[in-house]
Design an enzyme around this catalytic site. Structure first.
Site, PDB file in Angstrom:
ATOM      1  CE  LYS A   1      12.834  -4.240  -4.393  1.00 55.60           C
ATOM      2  NZ  LYS A   1      11.636  -4.957  -3.593  1.00 55.60           N
TER       3      LYS A   1
ATOM      4  CE  LYS B   1       7.866   1.231  -5.860  1.00 51.78           C
ATOM      5  NZ  LYS B   1       7.888  -0.242  -5.725  1.00 51.78           N
TER       6      LYS B   1
ATOM      7  CE  LYS C   1       6.884  -2.249   2.640  1.00 48.22           C
ATOM      8  NZ  LYS C   1       6.355  -3.811   2.839  1.00 48.22           N
TER       9      LYS C   1
END
Ligand code: TYM
Length: 330
Positions: free
Chosen positions: A112, A195, A198
């Site tokens: 991230k 994957k 969101k």
């Protein structure tokens, strides 16, 4: 009864199919025969800038979807993290137990923070796994049902709990992760080796629970597959088809080999059509129920407050004994 705890971030207007198959489906099953605590982790959602009205709306939509999927506020304790201040109290203690090096090895932080550059990532993104450990340990959970991407955080939680127990005396149960192999990682429809997420760059690869059925059907029909034509489970050579087979199988209950037999000699088009039908028929009543629940916000808030009150009691008990073991005068 064994205790179960899990959490989900309210970072989007809709949960996606990966959230359901990787985690929430197990949450629903575990309500029977377990003392289950399910937490909407709104504080975790603040590691990126969030508009207050959005946070509120997303917390409520998340609750509505969980209930629509079958989480029963009577059987389980469904609550919001910020309702229980003990999460922050224990989060700090977990930060005091964790080494900088071990926190630096968390792959979610690395992934991230690499998107924005580590310098502009929030400190809370780095300390996030210690708050997650607190979420789990506060409730003395035996089992934590999650998807594969949470494995490393559960390992860290176990390490921190063990270290605390050794240093300060038995304070926490060491929890086990429950990761159901067949659905632990649902992939993006457009990038079938990554994957479903969101924060995915493109919405075309994400099946959102709150999307209209036609939208999801279209996404499935235009999903990325290989140049072949045989419906066969082979994650290396056929990641797109294998991902669709996993989705079909998890929702329809048909085994992968039964699907291979059923679609032998038929093309990808037929198979994608069948997956679209299974997904949209499964999700249609869930979405309708969630929309209905959202019409009465006051009732949803009342349910969450009741869950929060139950969670606060359990969490306060842990904090009291942990503070005592630490030697504080609190
Ligand atoms: P979150 O909100 O990203 O996801 C919620 C749950 O969904 C699972 N999941 C998936 N499973 C399969 N395939 C996918 N593509 C997929 N995407 C998401 C996640 O593994 C998760 O189980 N850090 C956690 C939230 C959290 C938590 C906790 C979880 C905070 N405290 C305590 C368990 C216990 C997270 O960001 O999940």
């Amino acid at each position: 009864m064994k205790r179960v705890l899990s959490g989900i971030q309210p970072t989007s207007d809709s949960l996606h199919l990966g959230n359901y198959l990787g985690a929430v489906k197990q949450w629903v099953a575990l309500q029977d025969g377990h003392d289950a605590f399910y937490c909407i982790v709104d504080l975790h959602a603040l590691t990126v800038e969030t508009e207050p009205s959005l946070l509120r709306r997303r917390t409520l939509t998340t609750a509505a979807q969980l209930i629509a999927f079958g989480i029963s506020p009577e059987k389980s304790t469904l609550f919001v993290q910020s309702q229980v201040p003990a999460h922050n109290q224990l989060g700090w203690l977990m930060e005091c137990m964790a080494g900088f090096g071990e926190a630096s090895r968390m792959t979610q932080f690395k992934d991230k923070s690499s998107k924005t550059g580590a310098d502009s990532a929030r400190v809370a993104l780095f300390t996030y796994p210690m708050l997650q450990a607190a979420d789990i340990l506060l409730y003395q959970a035996d089992l934590v049902p999650v998807g594969e991407d949470q494995r490393q955080h559960i390992e860290l939680t176990r390490d921190l709990a063990g270290r605390f127990n050794t240093r300060y005396g038995e304070s926490f149960k060491i929890p086990d992760g429950l990761i159901v192999k067949s659905a632990a990682k649902i992939n993006d429809l457009q990038e079938p080796t990554t994957k479903m997420s969101k924060s995915s760059g493109s919405v075309a690869g994400v099946i959102e629970i709150m999307d209209a059925p036609e939208v999801n059907a279209k996404k499935i029909k235009s999903s990325m597959t290989d140049a072949g034509s045989e419906v066969r489970f082979d994650e290396r050579e056929k990641p797109g088809i294998s991902n669709l087979m996993t989705i079909h199988s998890a929702l329809s209950g048909q085994s992968l080999s039964a699907l291979e037999d059923e679609f032998a000699g038929k093309g990808y088009g037929d198979f994608k059509g069948a997956v679209a039908d299974v997904v949209t028929e499964y999700l249609r009543p869930i979405r309708e129920r969630a929309l209905e629940l959202l019409e009465d916000e006051a009732h949803l808030i009342e349910l969450l407050h009741a869950g929060g009150a139950k969670a606060r009691k359990v969490a306060a008990g842990t904090i009291e004994s942990v503070y005592k073991n630490l030697g504080t005068l609190a």
